[in-house]
Design a protein around this motif. Sequence first.
Motif, PDB file in Angstrom:
ATOM      1  N   LEU A 151       0.819  -1.210   0.000  1.00 39.85           N
ATOM      2  CA  LEU A 151       0.000   0.000   0.000  1.00 39.85           C
ATOM      3  C   LEU A 151       0.855   1.262   0.000  1.00 39.85           C
ATOM      4  O   LEU A 151       0.565   2.227  -0.713  1.00 39.85           O
ATOM      5  CB  LEU A 151      -0.922   0.007   1.227  1.00 39.85           C
ATOM      6  N   ILE A 152       1.913   1.258   0.803  1.00 39.59           N
ATOM      7  CA  ILE A 152       2.787   2.432   0.894  1.00 39.59           C
ATOM      8  C   ILE A 152       3.488   2.691  -0.435  1.00 39.59           C
ATOM      9  O   ILE A 152       3.532   3.832  -0.918  1.00 39.59           O
ATOM     10  CB  ILE A 152       3.824   2.239   2.021  1.00 39.59           C
ATOM     11  N   ASP A 153       4.047   1.644  -1.040  1.00 42.20           N
ATOM     12  CA  ASP A 153       4.752   1.818  -2.311  1.00 42.20           C
ATOM     13  C   ASP A 153       3.793   2.204  -3.443  1.00 42.20           C
ATOM     14  O   ASP A 153       4.127   3.005  -4.319  1.00 42.20           O
ATOM     15  CB  ASP A 153       5.498   0.536  -2.685  1.00 42.20           C
ATOM     16  N   PHE A 154       2.598   1.615  -3.428  1.00 42.41           N
ATOM     17  CA  PHE A 154       1.591   1.950  -4.435  1.00 42.41           C
ATOM     18  C   PHE A 154       1.180   3.416  -4.294  1.00 42.41           C
ATOM     19  O   PHE A 154       1.076   4.148  -5.289  1.00 42.41           O
ATOM     20  CB  PHE A 154       0.386   1.031  -4.272  1.00 42.41           C
ATOM     21  N   ALA A 155       0.949   3.852  -3.058  1.00 44.32           N
ATOM     22  CA  ALA A 155       0.578   5.242  -2.809  1.00 44.32           C
ATOM     23  C   ALA A 155       1.687   6.197  -3.250  1.00 44.32           C
ATOM     24  O   ALA A 155       1.418   7.250  -3.840  1.00 44.32           O
ATOM     25  CB  ALA A 155       0.273   5.443  -1.326  1.00 44.32           C
ATOM     26  N   ASP A 156       2.927   5.823  -2.970  1.00 42.43           N
ATOM     27  CA  ASP A 156       4.066   6.651  -3.366  1.00 42.43           C
ATOM     28  C   ASP A 156       4.145   6.768  -4.887  1.00 42.43           C
ATOM     29  O   ASP A 156       4.418   7.838  -5.427  1.00 42.43           O
ATOM     30  CB  ASP A 156       5.360   6.049  -2.810  1.00 42.43           C
ATOM     31  N   LEU A 157       3.867   5.670  -5.586  1.00 42.75           N
ATOM     32  CA  LEU A 157       3.876   5.686  -7.047  1.00 42.75           C
ATOM     33  C   LEU A 157       2.796   6.621  -7.582  1.00 42.75           C
ATOM     34  O   LEU A 157       3.035   7.407  -8.511  1.00 42.75           O
ATOM     35  CB  LEU A 157       3.676   4.269  -7.587  1.00 42.75           C
ATOM     36  N   LEU A 158       1.608   6.551  -7.000  1.00 45.84           N
ATOM     37  CA  LEU A 158       0.523   7.437  -7.432  1.00 45.84           C
ATOM     38  C   LEU A 158       0.900   8.897  -7.221  1.00 45.84           C
ATOM     39  O   LEU A 158       0.679   9.743  -8.091  1.00 45.84           O
ATOM     40  CB  LEU A 158      -0.759   7.124  -6.657  1.00 45.84           C
ATOM     41  N   ALA A 159       1.470   9.208  -6.055  1.00 47.90           N
ATOM     42  CA  ALA A 159       1.829  10.587  -5.740  1.00 47.90           C
ATOM     43  C   ALA A 159       2.924  11.107  -6.673  1.00 47.90           C
ATOM     44  O   ALA A 159       2.868  12.256  -7.139  1.00 47.90           O
ATOM     45  CB  ALA A 159       2.280  10.685  -4.280  1.00 47.90           C
ATOM     46  N   ARG A 160       3.911  10.268  -6.948  1.00 44.99           N
ATOM     47  CA  ARG A 160       5.035  10.695  -7.790  1.00 44.99           C
ATOM     48  C   ARG A 160       4.642  10.876  -9.250  1.00 44.99           C
ATOM     49  O   ARG A 160       5.289  11.631  -9.982  1.00 44.99           O
ATOM     50  CB  ARG A 160       6.178   9.682  -7.702  1.00 44.99           C
ATOM     51  N   ASN A 161       3.595  10.193  -9.679  1.00 48.25           N
ATOM     52  CA  ASN A 161       3.217  10.233 -11.089  1.00 48.25           C
ATOM     53  C   ASN A 161       1.935  11.025 -11.347  1.00 48.25           C
ATOM     54  O   ASN A 161       1.321  10.890 -12.405  1.00 48.25           O
ATOM     55  CB  ASN A 161       3.055   8.804 -11.610  1.00 48.25           C
ATOM     56  N   SER A 162       1.549  11.835 -10.394  1.00 51.87           N
ATOM     57  CA  SER A 162       0.397  12.709 -10.589  1.00 51.87           C
ATOM     58  C   SER A 162       0.866  14.147 -10.723  1.00 51.87           C
ATOM     59  O   SER A 162       1.979  14.494 -10.327  1.00 51.87           O
ATOM     60  CB  SER A 162      -0.584  12.585  -9.419  1.00 51.87           C
ATOM     61  N   ARG A 163       0.016  14.966 -11.297  1.00 55.45           N
ATOM     62  CA  ARG A 163       0.364  16.376 -11.444  1.00 55.45           C
ATOM     63  C   ARG A 163       0.231  17.096 -10.102  1.00 55.45           C
ATOM     64  O   ARG A 163      -0.516  16.665  -9.233  1.00 55.45           O
ATOM     65  CB  ARG A 163      -0.553  17.026 -12.479  1.00 55.45           C
TER      66      ARG A 163
END
Length: 283
Positions: A151-163
């Motif tokens: 969950l943490i890594d998935f959330a980090d990926l979403l945050a890093r790849n959003s505007r």
Amino acid sequence: MNAEYIAENESSLLEELISVRDKFCTTNNVCHPEESQDGLAVMRLCPGMTLEAWEILAKQHGLNDWLTIPLDSNTTPHLFHVQTVLQELSYKTDHDPLTGLSNRRVFERTLDQEIERTRRNKTPVSLAILDLDNFKQINDKWGHLKGDEVLIDFADLLARNSRRYDLVARIGGEEFAIIFAGVGLVKSQQLLERLLGKVRDLNFKVPGSKDKFSVTCSAGVSCFKGMVDIEMHQLIDKADKALYEAKESGKDQVKTADIIDFESVTKETLVHADEKKFLFTGN
């Protein structure tokens, strides 16, 4: 000095402070200043206590609701401490404790604001709801600590790849949302397709083994263009149904809902057509 003071006084001081808190705040339920203008503060002198020692104790034992007042004339460090505590409490109120993303409260507040902005300016807003596929199997097979890591890594990926001006939030256990401000359905689908590709590249170590496993997620997207009046739950419901379709169609994909404005306009047009038919034909 801080460590020495804590070692000598921690047990007795905590016993007293926590018993006072439990007695007044838990048993009698009086620690709610917003409910009454009357009241008083309960104070306890702590000779030899430093602000640094108090910060350690407060963080370890959840005592940040206690206000410190200096016995000397220098109030600046104590005011700074109060400000820091308030900032931390504000952050915790608006953020998911595990992933650090915005929580559902912020998500709903922001979505409501974006819908109103879209209604005024006629600029689109798209809502994506994402759900990790087969997440329960990860918890069941490798434990909740591994599930939390995912969950943490998935959330980090979403945050890093959003505007920067999009909102990414955790709105449920393994369910996340992205509000794409100013983005229509086609563009948001393209952004999500790229995002799902990056999710497939995530790798996690199997506990007690050299093996690794990967994850996928499904997404549903809805869009509003400000042409009709809608409620927030309608846009969420549309994205939810599109997510369900993605899950039912094999997972690891993006499905889009019909644009809610066009659907409403189409229904209205059909109603007008039926009215005209009745006027001219009587049927």
